[in-house]
Scaffold this active site. Structure first.
Site, short mmCIF file in Angstrom:
data_model
loop_
_atom_site.label_atom_id
_atom_site.label_comp_id
_atom_site.label_asym_id
_atom_site.label_seq_id
_atom_site.Cartn_x
_atom_site.Cartn_y
_atom_site.Cartn_z
N HIS A 186 8.56 0.88 -0.46
CA HIS A 186 8.09 -0.14 0.47
C HIS A 186 9.08 -1.30 0.55
O HIS A 186 9.38 -1.78 1.66
CB HIS A 186 6.73 -0.68 0.02
CG HIS A 186 5.62 0.30 0.14
ND1 HIS A 186 4.99 0.60 1.33
CD2 HIS A 186 4.98 1.06 -0.80
CE1 HIS A 186 4.03 1.49 1.13
NE2 HIS A 186 4.00 1.78 -0.15
N HIS B 106 -2.85 -1.46 4.32
CA HIS B 106 -2.89 -0.32 5.23
C HIS B 106 -3.10 -0.75 6.67
O HIS B 106 -2.58 -0.12 7.60
CB HIS B 106 -3.97 0.66 4.79
CG HIS B 106 -3.64 1.41 3.56
ND1 HIS B 106 -4.58 2.09 2.80
CD2 HIS B 106 -2.45 1.59 2.91
CE1 HIS B 106 -3.99 2.66 1.76
NE2 HIS B 106 -2.70 2.36 1.80
#
Length: 407
Positions: free
Chosen positions: A383, A251
């Protein structure tokens, strides 16, 4: 130094990998309810039901593939849009359920900001791609987010509600707000409404500039309803897939990339966006990459930078690649090219599954697929797919917006 992205062979490799990922995800097409969870070989797992976040992510990827001119991608995107307008949407109270079971019955009726962020992202990308019903879905998702999740006074979003919107969860999270930044930027590109870019900036300012920066770029993920850090949240479930304890390295990298996209959305962006992006990137590399004697990114860190969960997640290296590509393009600094090459070599060596398809979602600290772990199967190409596209696109608020500008 000649960039890899300037070389025809590398660009062809990225394109081939993107097509391979789309082909793998297409097997998730559920006859009625959206997109299924896939096992390690790409076979649907009916017992997992249909999750809104997976349906949204596949729809988003399919919309991007359609924008690139990939035949068949439009049918995938349209299937996802129908599921999001139909069985996954609450016909009584509005909003989107978290999951359905294999029969299409509601399995989890909570209304989560995380899920709604991806509904908005999928709808926005499909709107840019010109898919039927996408703009209507975007408007509906935007209305729910504005009414139920967005807190104008704080410039952030609530976390979740019960099905009837009677009680919101006494928790606030960085993860859902981070993905709402991505979704808001996509909504800005799809609608031209600057309010979405301004909201993305407000969220980013709090989590990065107000919370992470004073902690030397360590970002706590969990907060009380009045936005106080809960440092010991999930200390008994440290490898949680969405709310792990401590600092989540991936993150930190994802925020670094998103700050550059926020900058691209603003006519007069503040200078802290790029400075903080570079600092977040540097902190993630220094504290998360190959810090336990084995190559790869650890999943989480304690607040003193000690590795907590040492598993290697595919999405973390994918976000590292994406962040290096975006920051390299934005700054021209050759150190980002170094890391871009390093991490693609790492991903190709250990994560890319050339036998059964897609990427291994999780590796143990010895870089081998574990018999069990945080993730089962291969439910997500989002992703990895974005890591193959961002290096080839101009800087823009969103991937769909970037694709719409290139011939």
């Amino acid at each position: 130094m000649t960039l890899w992205t300037a070389r025809a062979a590398h660009r062809a490799w990225l394109d081939a990998e993107a097509r391979r990922l789309v082909d793998f995800a297409s097997a998730a097409d559920h006859p009625e309810h959206g997109f299924a969870w896939l096992d390690g070989s790409g076979a649907p797992l009916p017992e997992q039901g249909v999750h809104t976040w997976i349906t949204c992510r596949v729809t988003h990827v399919a919309a991007l593939a359609h924008l690139e001119g990939i035949p068949g991608a439009s049918a995938l995107a349209d299937h996802g849009l129908r599921a999001l307008a139909g069985p996954l949407r609450d016909p009584e109270h509005d909003g989107w359920f978290t999951a359905l079971d294999s029969r299409g019955t509601v399995a989890d009726s909570r209304k989560e900001a995380y899920q709604h962020a991806f509904v908005l992202l999928a709808a926005a990308s499909a709107t840019v791609a010109g898919r039927p019903g996408a703009r209507e879905l975007l408007d509906a998702a935007a209305a729910v987010i504005e009414q139920r999740f967005w807190e104008e006074e704080t410039g952030r979003c609530r976390e979740s509600w019960d099905a009837a919107w009677h009680a919101d969860e006494p928790y606030r999270g960085a993860n859902s707000n981070m993905h709402l930044v991505e979704a808001f930027l996509a909504a800005f590109d799809a609608t031209g409404d600057r309010v979405w870019a301004e909201r993305a900036l407000r969220i980013a300012h709090f989590f990065v500039h107000e919370v992470a920066a004073p902690r030397d770029w360590r970002l706590p993920e969990h907060f009380t309803p009045d936005w106080q850090v809960v440092a010991d949240y999930n200390t008994d479930d440290r490898a949680h897939p969405f709310r792990p304890y401590g600092v989540t390295v991936g993150h930190v990298l994802e925020w670094a990339r998103l700050l550059v996209h926020v900058e691209a959305a603003l006519p007069d962006p503040p200078s802290w966006l790029l400075a903080d992006a570079e600092a977040m990137f540097a902190a993630a590399v220094a504290r998360g990459w190959s810090v336990d004697g084995t190559e790869g990114f650890v999943y989480t860190l304690d607040y003193d930078d000690t590795p907590v969960v040492r598993s290697r997640m595919h999405w973390v290296v994918a976000e590292a690649i994406s962040a290096a590509a975006v920051l390299g393009q934005r700054t021209g600094d050759e150190r980002y090219e170094h890391w871009y090459r390093t991490w693609w070599d790492h991903a190709a060596t250990y994560f890319v599954d050339t036998v059964q398809g897609s990427w291994h979602h999780e590796l143990d600290p010895t870089l081998a697929p574990p018999p069990g772990g945080t993730w089962s199967g291969k439910p997500d190409v989002y992703h990895a797919y974005q890591a193959t596209r961002l290096p080839l696109l101009p800087l823009a608020p969103s991937l769909a917006g970037a694709l719409a500008t290139v011939g």
